[in-house]
Design a protein around this motif. Structure first.
Motif, PDB file in Angstrom:
ATOM      1  N   SER A  90       8.757   0.262  12.680  1.00  0.00           N
ATOM      2  CA  SER A  90       7.946  -1.476  12.572  1.00  0.00           C
ATOM      3  C   SER A  90       6.913  -1.802  11.717  1.00  0.00           C
ATOM      4  N   PHE A  93       7.107  -2.015   7.889  1.00  0.00           N
ATOM      5  CA  PHE A  93       7.834  -3.166   7.951  1.00  0.00           C
ATOM      6  C   PHE A  93       7.390  -4.180   8.113  1.00  0.00           C
ATOM      7  N   LEU A  97       6.932  -6.459   5.041  1.00  0.00           N
ATOM      8  CA  LEU A  97       6.763  -7.758   4.878  1.00  0.00           C
ATOM      9  C   LEU A  97       5.984  -9.085   4.086  1.00  0.00           C
ATOM     10  N   LEU A 246      13.417   0.408   2.904  1.00  0.00           N
ATOM     11  CA  LEU A 246      12.171  -0.016   2.917  1.00  0.00           C
ATOM     12  C   LEU A 246      10.998  -0.319   1.425  1.00  0.00           C
TER      13      LEU A 246
END
Length: 275
Positions: A90, A93, A97, A246
């Motif tokens: 996370s 991520f 992002l 990712l």
């Protein structure tokens, strides 16, 4: 004996503590900037007058909502999955992002950033979860004097972006409180072991087998065996697969950004990065 605690107060207390630690970590940067400005008190001919609002206003407008969103994402991933690797993913991520949004919006923070159209900049200003695109959209036409004297205005796309970030963070917390359960871990299923009937096997006399424990061929076979075992265990791991996906997504965004900066459509030459 202990007093039972519902899930909602338990999670909110933990989230408040994590959020407080995040706020303090962010505010240390602001404190450093404040201290640096105060140390230049005797050189006001080169530096402008000190105003604490110039440091506190961006902290509450940009840093606080971003810290709330990042803490909510990591907390939701950790509490719903109870997996350390998912918590790490996370965080990765969030990083990817940010990089993807910055590359797609051609953020000035990146080298070789090319100009984008007003429509694209407005869309990214609304969708950027960190508010940097909205900040650059509002200040891109400011002169150096305005950038040194005027604060950003909380209106338009910047206001929409900040409210959307707060709503998304609240939705993540609500989802966590709604579906969180107090469990110690995965319960093992009862395995029914079938009773097997054993029959007496025919006795075979023991004969030692000769094996080669040295030599180049043995070393190569052992190396190949260990390599297959390690690769099999790594490739079958779901977190590793997600991690590779990712990074491939980030690589694809960077390649797309490099291609988009060149001339692909001659009729859109004025919007390319070569102008």
């Amino acid at each position: 004996y202990t007093t039972p605690m519902p899930a909602k107060p338990f999670l909110l207390s933990l989230f408040s503590l994590l959020l407080l630690i995040t706020f303090v970590s962010f505010f240390l940067f602001v404190t450093g900037f404040l201290a640096g400005d105060l140390l230049a008190e005797n050189n006001r001919e080169k530096f402008m007058d000190f105003h604490a609002i110039n440091y506190l206003y961006p902290f509450f407008v940009l840093a606080v909502p971003n810290a709330l969103l990042c803490t909510a994402i990591v907390s939701t991933a950790g509490w719903l999955t109870k997996n350390k690797m998912v918590i790490y993913l996370s965080g990765l991520f969030i990083y990817i992002l940010y990089m993807a949004v910055s590359l797609y919006s051609n953020s000035p923070l990146f080298a070789n950033a090319s100009p984008v159209s007003a429509g694209m900049m407005s869309m990214m200003a609304k969708l950027d979860p960190f508010g940097m695109a909205a900040f650059f959209e509002q200040t891109k036409t400011w002169t150096p004097l305005l950038r040194n004297t005027q604060l950003m205005v909380l209106e338009g796309n910047l206001l929409f972006n900040r409210i959307a970030v707060l709503l998304v963070s609240g939705a993540l917390l609500y989802t966590t409180c709604r579906f969180y359960r107090f469990t110690l871990g995965k319960k093992e299923k009862n395995r029914h072991i079938e009773k097997l009937e054993f029959t007496a096997a025919e006795s075979i006399p023991y004969k030692p087998a000769l094996a080669a424990y040295t030599g180049m061929a043995y070393d190569l076979r052992a190396l190949w065996t260990f390599t297959k075992i390690d690769l099999r265990s790594m490739l079958k791991s779901k977190p590793i697969v997600l991690l590779v996906i990712l990074w491939l997504f980030f690589l694809g965004m960077e390649i797309y950004s490099d291609i988009d900066a060149g001339i692909r459509l001659p009729q859109r030459y004025a919007t390319t990065g070569l102008m």
